[in-house]
Design a protein around this motif. Structure first.
Motif, short mmCIF file in Angstrom:
data_model
loop_
_atom_site.label_atom_id
_atom_site.label_comp_id
_atom_site.label_asym_id
_atom_site.label_seq_id
_atom_site.Cartn_x
_atom_site.Cartn_y
_atom_site.Cartn_z
N ASP A 85 20.16 -64.99 13.64
CA ASP A 85 21.46 -65.21 12.99
C ASP A 85 22.62 -64.52 13.70
OD1 ASP A 85 20.05 -66.56 11.02
OD2 ASP A 85 19.97 -64.82 9.70
N TYR A 88 26.72 -62.39 12.81
CA TYR A 88 27.10 -63.02 11.55
C TYR A 88 28.04 -62.09 10.79
CZ TYR A 88 23.32 -60.16 9.50
OH TYR A 88 22.51 -59.12 9.11
N THR A 106 29.54 -68.77 6.48
CA THR A 106 28.88 -69.91 7.09
C THR A 106 29.93 -70.95 7.49
OG1 THR A 106 27.10 -71.53 6.82
CG2 THR A 106 28.48 -71.15 4.90
#
Length: 138
Positions: A85, A88, A106
């Protein structure tokens, strides 16, 4: 712990206080607790109102909109399950209804996140029972 287990992200475990919240997300809505006695709105699910201590709480759907109060971009994974990920953004979102909640960003690169950026709820279905609340730019 095997490498396979270490690479698996932990999932929330609903309890008596949080079951309605997680059911709401699974069913497509963010539920906030509203105190019938004093009107306080709280995000973190618990058995009593944090403002007045009473137990007259009911779950009501939230708008799912808010603004970024604060954020941090993570460049070093807290464990093997999160390496894919990177990077992030972890957000502290001030919801329109007042409470603040921590979630992740997101829908774009983490470097586009700014303070006071308007965001909306983006539900991420992980399993048939678990849906995670995330936020995207609006």
């Amino acid at each position: 712990m095997s490498a396979e287990e270490a690479a698996r992200k932990p999932l929330p475990t609903p309890d008596a206080d949080t079951a309605a919240f997680w059911r709401g997300l699974r069913d497509g809505q963010l539920l906030l607790q509203h105190c019938v006695a004093c009107g306080n709105v709280q995000y973190y699910q618990q058995a009593t109102c944090r403002a007045c201590g009473r137990e007259e709480l009911e779950h009501r759907p939230a708008s799912g909109r808010g603004k970024v109060h604060s954020f941090s971009v993570v460049h070093r994974a807290p464990g093997p399950a999160f390496k894919a990920d990177l990077p992030y953004a972890v957000l502290l979102v001030e919801l329109e209804e007042g409470p603040r909640m921590i979630s992740t960003y997101t829908g774009g690169p983490p470097d586009e996140v700014t303070f006071d950026m308007p965001v909306e709820l983006a539900l991420e279905k992980v399993t048939d029972e678990v849906t995670l609340p995330r936020f995207r730019n609006i």
